[in-house]
Design a protein around this motif. Sequence first.
Motif, PDB file in Angstrom:
ATOM      1  N   CYS A 260       0.856  -1.069   0.028  1.00 33.01           N
ATOM      2  CA  CYS A 260       0.177   0.116   0.198  1.00 33.01           C
ATOM      3  C   CYS A 260       0.660   1.528   0.057  1.00 33.01           C
ATOM      4  O   CYS A 260       1.682   1.623   0.858  1.00 33.01           O
ATOM      5  CB  CYS A 260      -0.972   0.086   1.061  1.00 33.01           C
ATOM      6  SG  CYS A 260      -1.810   1.505   1.357  1.00 33.01           S
ATOM      7  N   PRO A 261       0.770   2.055  -0.991  1.00 35.62           N
ATOM      8  CA  PRO A 261       1.606   3.223  -1.207  1.00 35.62           C
ATOM      9  C   PRO A 261       1.613   4.280  -0.132  1.00 35.62           C
ATOM     10  O   PRO A 261       2.282   5.015   0.159  1.00 35.62           O
ATOM     11  CB  PRO A 261       1.728   3.749  -2.477  1.00 35.62           C
ATOM     12  CG  PRO A 261       0.273   3.118  -3.015  1.00 35.62           C
ATOM     13  CD  PRO A 261       0.093   2.023  -2.152  1.00 35.62           C
ATOM     14  N   THR A 262       0.081   4.412   0.275  1.00 30.02           N
ATOM     15  CA  THR A 262      -0.336   5.554   1.082  1.00 30.02           C
ATOM     16  C   THR A 262      -0.223   5.195   2.801  1.00 30.02           C
ATOM     17  O   THR A 262      -0.488   6.151   3.274  1.00 30.02           O
ATOM     18  CB  THR A 262      -1.663   5.818   0.601  1.00 30.02           C
ATOM     19  OG1 THR A 262      -2.644   5.030   0.909  1.00 30.02           O
ATOM     20  CG2 THR A 262      -1.715   6.252  -0.779  1.00 30.02           C
TER      21      THR A 262
ATOM     22  N   GLU B 179     -10.103   4.647   5.231  1.00 27.78           N
ATOM     23  CA  GLU B 179     -10.707   4.961   3.942  1.00 27.78           C
ATOM     24  C   GLU B 179     -10.309   6.272   3.458  1.00 27.78           C
ATOM     25  O   GLU B 179     -10.567   6.837   2.461  1.00 27.78           O
ATOM     26  CB  GLU B 179     -11.974   4.884   4.075  1.00 27.78           C
ATOM     27  CG  GLU B 179     -12.699   5.777   5.198  1.00 27.78           C
ATOM     28  CD  GLU B 179     -14.191   5.250   5.460  1.00 27.78           C
ATOM     29  OE1 GLU B 179     -15.014   6.093   5.578  1.00 27.78           O
ATOM     30  OE2 GLU B 179     -14.527   4.253   5.866  1.00 27.78           O
ATOM     31  N   ASN B 180      -9.850   7.110   4.757  1.00 28.17           N
ATOM     32  CA  ASN B 180      -9.530   8.483   4.130  1.00 28.17           C
ATOM     33  C   ASN B 180      -8.093   8.615   3.783  1.00 28.17           C
ATOM     34  O   ASN B 180      -7.438   9.861   3.260  1.00 28.17           O
ATOM     35  CB  ASN B 180      -9.666   9.643   5.604  1.00 28.17           C
ATOM     36  CG  ASN B 180     -11.141   9.721   5.875  1.00 28.17           C
ATOM     37  OD1 ASN B 180     -11.976   9.860   5.114  1.00 28.17           O
ATOM     38  ND2 ASN B 180     -11.345   8.981   7.072  1.00 28.17           N
ATOM     39  N   LYS B 181      -7.568   7.752   3.397  1.00 29.14           N
ATOM     40  CA  LYS B 181      -6.173   7.571   3.099  1.00 29.14           C
ATOM     41  C   LYS B 181      -5.951   6.728   1.727  1.00 29.14           C
ATOM     42  O   LYS B 181      -4.880   7.131   0.820  1.00 29.14           O
ATOM     43  CB  LYS B 181      -5.003   7.112   4.055  1.00 29.14           C
ATOM     44  CG  LYS B 181      -4.589   8.094   5.024  1.00 29.14           C
ATOM     45  CD  LYS B 181      -3.599   7.116   6.150  1.00 29.14           C
ATOM     46  CE  LYS B 181      -3.076   8.273   6.891  1.00 29.14           C
ATOM     47  NZ  LYS B 181      -2.060   7.682   8.024  1.00 29.14           N
ATOM     48  N   CYS B 182      -6.746   6.127   1.680  1.00 32.68           N
ATOM     49  CA  CYS B 182      -6.826   5.081   0.576  1.00 32.68           C
ATOM     50  C   CYS B 182      -7.065   5.849  -1.022  1.00 32.68           C
ATOM     51  O   CYS B 182      -8.133   6.674  -0.914  1.00 32.68           O
ATOM     52  CB  CYS B 182      -7.919   4.198   0.405  1.00 32.68           C
ATOM     53  SG  CYS B 182      -8.049   2.993  -0.992  1.00 32.68           S
ATOM     54  N   ILE B 183      -6.160   5.912  -2.061  1.00 27.94           N
ATOM     55  CA  ILE B 183      -6.345   6.673  -3.077  1.00 27.94           C
ATOM     56  C   ILE B 183      -7.242   5.532  -4.254  1.00 27.94           C
ATOM     57  O   ILE B 183      -7.376   5.995  -5.410  1.00 27.94           O
ATOM     58  CB  ILE B 183      -5.035   7.392  -3.567  1.00 27.94           C
ATOM     59  CG1 ILE B 183      -3.882   5.875  -3.941  1.00 27.94           C
ATOM     60  CG2 ILE B 183      -4.537   8.080  -2.925  1.00 27.94           C
ATOM     61  CD1 ILE B 183      -2.842   6.475  -4.855  1.00 27.94           C
ATOM     62  N   GLY B 184      -7.166   4.318  -3.852  1.00 21.25           N
ATOM     63  CA  GLY B 184      -7.839   3.356  -4.662  1.00 21.25           C
ATOM     64  C   GLY B 184      -6.750   2.943  -6.067  1.00 21.25           C
ATOM     65  O   GLY B 184      -7.481   2.781  -7.216  1.00 21.25           O
ATOM     66  N   CYS B 185      -5.589   2.866  -5.726  1.00 26.59           N
ATOM     67  CA  CYS B 185      -4.572   2.560  -6.806  1.00 26.59           C
ATOM     68  C   CYS B 185      -4.811   0.920  -7.060  1.00 26.59           C
ATOM     69  O   CYS B 185      -4.449   0.655  -7.975  1.00 26.59           O
ATOM     70  CB  CYS B 185      -3.304   2.718  -6.404  1.00 26.59           C
ATOM     71  SG  CYS B 185      -2.533   1.788  -5.123  1.00 26.59           S
ATOM     72  N   LYS B 186      -5.522   0.328  -6.169  1.00 28.83           N
ATOM     73  CA  LYS B 186      -5.600  -1.059  -6.528  1.00 28.83           C
ATOM     74  C   LYS B 186      -4.393  -1.986  -6.436  1.00 28.83           C
ATOM     75  O   LYS B 186      -4.239  -3.170  -6.662  1.00 28.83           O
ATOM     76  CB  LYS B 186      -6.468  -1.524  -7.631  1.00 28.83           C
ATOM     77  CG  LYS B 186      -7.817  -0.839  -7.687  1.00 28.83           C
ATOM     78  CD  LYS B 186      -8.679  -1.234  -8.716  1.00 28.83           C
ATOM     79  CE  LYS B 186      -8.558  -0.165  -9.935  1.00 28.83           C
ATOM     80  NZ  LYS B 186      -8.939   1.265  -9.627  1.00 28.83           N
TER      81      LYS B 186
ATOM     82  N   THR C 278     -17.108   4.800  -4.116  1.00 28.07           N
ATOM     83  CA  THR C 278     -16.143   5.749  -3.736  1.00 28.07           C
ATOM     84  C   THR C 278     -14.834   5.605  -4.272  1.00 28.07           C
ATOM     85  O   THR C 278     -13.728   6.384  -4.140  1.00 28.07           O
ATOM     86  CB  THR C 278     -15.864   5.392  -1.903  1.00 28.07           C
ATOM     87  OG1 THR C 278     -15.392   4.073  -1.863  1.00 28.07           O
ATOM     88  CG2 THR C 278     -17.248   5.728  -1.120  1.00 28.07           C
ATOM     89  N   GLY C 279     -14.449   4.417  -4.819  1.00 29.37           N
ATOM     90  CA  GLY C 279     -13.134   4.008  -5.360  1.00 29.37           C
ATOM     91  C   GLY C 279     -12.094   3.296  -4.266  1.00 29.37           C
ATOM     92  O   GLY C 279     -10.973   2.984  -4.552  1.00 29.37           O
ATOM     93  N   VAL C 280     -12.471   3.588  -2.985  1.00 33.27           N
ATOM     94  CA  VAL C 280     -11.786   3.220  -1.848  1.00 33.27           C
ATOM     95  C   VAL C 280     -11.773   1.504  -1.926  1.00 33.27           C
ATOM     96  O   VAL C 280     -12.826   0.705  -1.965  1.00 33.27           O
ATOM     97  CB  VAL C 280     -12.058   3.702  -0.595  1.00 33.27           C
ATOM     98  CG1 VAL C 280     -11.693   2.787   0.574  1.00 33.27           C
ATOM     99  CG2 VAL C 280     -11.922   5.176  -0.312  1.00 33.27           C
TER     100      VAL C 280
END
Lengths: 179, 299, 726
Positions: A70-72, A87-94, A111-113
Amino acid sequence: MARYGMLIDTKKCVECFGCRVACQMQNGLPPEEAFIHFYEKETGTFPNVNIQILPVQCQHCENPPCMKNCPTGATYKNKDGIVLVDENKCIGCKYCVVSCPYQARVPNHKTGVVEKCRFCVEEVEKGKAPICVATCVGNARIFGDLDDPNSEISREIIKRKAIPLRADLGTKPKIYYVR
Amino acid sequence: MAWGAIISWYLFLAGVSAGAYLTATYVGKKFPFAQTIRKTGYFLAPPLLAVGTLLLVFDAEAGLKHPLRFIYLLKNFPTSMMTDGTYIISIFLILNTYQGVMEYLGKSVNRWITRLGVIFAIGTAAYTGLLIGVVKSIPLWNTSILPVLFIVSALSTGIAATVLVSTFFNRQACYNLLTVKKIHVSLIGIELLLIFIMLYITGSANEVAYQSVMSLLVGEYSSLFWIGLIVVGLVIPFLIEGIEIYQHGLATKPKYHEISATSSNPSFVPTLITESTVLIGGFILRYLVLAAAMTITLF
Amino acid sequence: MLTKRLSRRTFLKASAATTALLSVGTFEFKSWQKIHADEKTNLTTIPTFCNACSSKCGLLVHVKNGRVWKVSGQPDHPFGKGKVCARGHALASIPYSSDRLTQPMKKIAEGKFEPITWEQAYKEIGTKLKQIIEKNGPGSFVFINDPRPTGKFYGPRFLNAVGSSNYFGHETVCSNARDTGFNHTIGGIPGGDVANSKYIVFIGRSYGDGVRPASVQALIKAKENGAHVVIVDPRLNNTAPLADEWLPIRPGTDLALVLAMSNVLVTEELYDKEFISNYSVGFEEYKKTIMEYTPEWAEKITGISKETIIRIARDMAKVKPKAMIEQSWRGAFGSTYANSVDTGRAVALFNALLGNIQQKGGYIFGKSPKLGKLDESIHPTPPEATIPRVDAEYPLVSHHTGVAAIIPQKAKEGIVKAALIIQTNPVRNYANPKYMIEGLKSLELMVVIDIQMSETASIADYVLPEPTYLERDDVIEVTPGVKPAISIRQKVIEKVHANTVPADRIFTEIAKEMGLGDYFNFSVDQLNQAMIAPLGITLSELKKKGTIIIDDPVELGVVPKLKTASGKVEFYNESFKKAGFSPVVQWMEPLVKPDSSSFRLITGKQSYHSHTFTANIPYLIQITKDYNSERLWINRTRANQMGLKDGDLVEVVSELTKSKIRIYVTDRIHPECVFVPSGYGNFSKNLTYANGVGFSYLDHLPFHMDPIGGTPMIHECIVKIRKVGV
């Protein structure tokens, strides 16, 4: 501080999907997003056939590849070893989606999360079991503290010779399966 | 697969950008007079990388909705390859933008900055392979050959993009650069070799890897693999460029490593075909590697 | 932490992509701070019971700010045992379904409705029904119920009030054949005490597919106690993880298997002689017939080896009376084959041979508490209707269930003129839909009470919308058993659609319009109060607990007087003889047989659907979509021979129609049949989610009725399979 884990006795599971839908309700998920997946394996040829049913969700690995990748830093472990997503840090890069060997990560299409099983952390904090455990019609699931040698789960893991899925990957999952 | 065409474009464009930068730097050093190629390479590198990165951002839906979260991308260093890549790409983008702007202004760039640029260009090319190469759960990706293959492909597609665009500006721009063509044809040959080595070794790793490889060779993706990647993307450009070099060699023997003095009109069509097919193949390679990925089995 | 991150902004600025996006806004920062802040919620938990299948398990509904959040199980409920299956969880979303009916409607043309007021609906329905009854007699009116208590009380009362005896349930496509076989043989349907049994044989019944939590748990307990579990089914169903052995029987030949197993018990004298001599009649006649049905004979018919038949019969005898052929529901002999009634009889008699009736680990007739009645002096009861039923040609079928599948035929013949149908879907589920539609359309009055526009509602003259099970009070439910229970369904949330009215009100208002209002001068609460009064329970206590167990357990080991004509097990049956059928159980061929180029089309449940009722619930139909589980099962060898691969699109072709479906190639099914799950094939365009998913076996089933059991014999159907595009 605990080290929460789960035991799933696949010999008591008839793939009723009760856990999947209960989990969706508990977490307010849309119908197409599910944290629990079922795998079915057929062995043998007619008439000597058998099936194996395998319910899979986040294994709450002690060494989770999703958290590593997880990069974030959105993926983290809480004090009780429950792997969670902020969920407030996830950018949804998958990246976590492709990294998870158990394919337990599910992007939320609204949300993309990327989300996943959270061991119903808010229920657990109230001293209750996760909803999938509470609703299981065959009582195939046991939840508890793996660090407590007297907990039901610790005793049953030994008694039923339960082992994690793909322990060879070094992820150290905390869901133990009776197969 | 969670990653589809958008991520394929990202991996592809980042590779082309790195390749273009390296091509420009190489040509600029070896053939100072070949200005079109150098300029084209340096001009291409920043926008391609920027577009690629934008695509990644576009695919990261939650971030797109909450852009400030992208700050967190830098957090998990050096654990997450994506964080590492964010640093590499960011630095490379700064360097190649600087290089591009200076090229545009006609000013010289400190050679240490260019050398740093070369390092980060190689880093970017490698990163696109490493990003997926470190994913243990997907056997098709989890090989040491994959990053190498991606570097080779990045160089090859970088040359192709630079040459193709240059040719539009100046038909003679690259016809004269035999070395570049020779490097290019070797890269294509190496790529072909690496693909088969990779598939051969990966295919014998385990059942899932075998399934992945089979989906490329004979299954769902076989037509895209054989026609798109192997024939169009590699064999055709290899042959055309190879024949070109061979004929050129006959015509100008024995002047290697030098500028051709042929006065005949350089042929536009073979270049167009060669470089376009290489680019198409480069994208298909990324796409197939993502599409044919299968997660290890749990049984 | 934030500042630390921001200090890196200079660094980030260089990244074109990120820089561009940074300018979008700063609104995000706030939400970083309120991570998982607990909202102020008003959380309540109210007990009620489920509506997703006939088990009606006890639920606790968790309501957040007036909206259903989730459900959990009532620990005391005898069927639910604190657990809830997928259907139970998902159904709780139905109050909010976008496909709900929201106002009463009247048909103005084919497929066209206009909204009307309730007053108009009551008035017109009451008037028309009165006219029809005056002109054609009360026998021209029928009532079809779903398996729920309000209809069970109000339906017959309404019928009696108007003078009709035509009460119908859904059992014509469920358990009529088994019920008929059991009722006339052992006087009812006992419950198998699976948990304490040592040897359990399931014929077509699958606890893993037709899920009732208590049953699954009982089977697991039995397994833990060392019980041997056998699945007899042409398909290896999802009870497989809980079974020891699968007998992949040729479909339609279960009767032969049971007869041969009985033959072993009789010829080897392994049966319970004391029980037979004390509690049965006609054993000698039975014995004579059963001698013909040797294991060798059955092997040829069933495909199960004679050694297996003998072994299982002997092993069951060894542990008798803690052994049983489980009583099943629809399974393989509920409404399935031409010989299903006799399979039912044979199964009941086999269990009698084991002497397991009212024994621990055997068949147990549960108790039902004696309920109170409304005070006659204030609430007059209508006299019992005595006119003949419209399905009188099925004298052996219980009047508590009836043969609903023949109503269209009777409508076409002009015998039935008016029908009231409540939350059940005969058009889609009772027999071939074309036949059902054609027949029901000849009714002069068809009224459907439902919550969504089912296929049946789509052709009704009046569609009356009800609140869902979570928005209304119902009549109390009695769960019979070793320890019986009383449960209540109560309003959990306010009505989502204000203009919906519960069925008890609808009955009452229509009755008033017909001048029969005196029979309905009470509320559901008053009725419930009166019913539970003798049990010493108050309504408020019941509403608080949801389920109350009546501690008056069945006495095990004591064989009660059975509810057959003789009061005993009937190996020889006069009623059958009188009706023109064999008084002794005997082998009967199934109606149809596939050849080498065709298949028998069979069906069965999936754990996450209650036939087509749940198909329109997004949470459940999504499971189907995620797992492609609407597919047709086909045997791998047959598929290979036909050049078919897993996932291929095929056409299922019968005399009646064609259906396109993908196939699931598996070794889990007998080569002579193909299997389609029973939950699909909704064609009402107002069922947004269910419409167009899969197909129904009933589309291919010719309209034919079993003269003994009154079922459409749902597995007596031959189809051919061919690859689409070939």
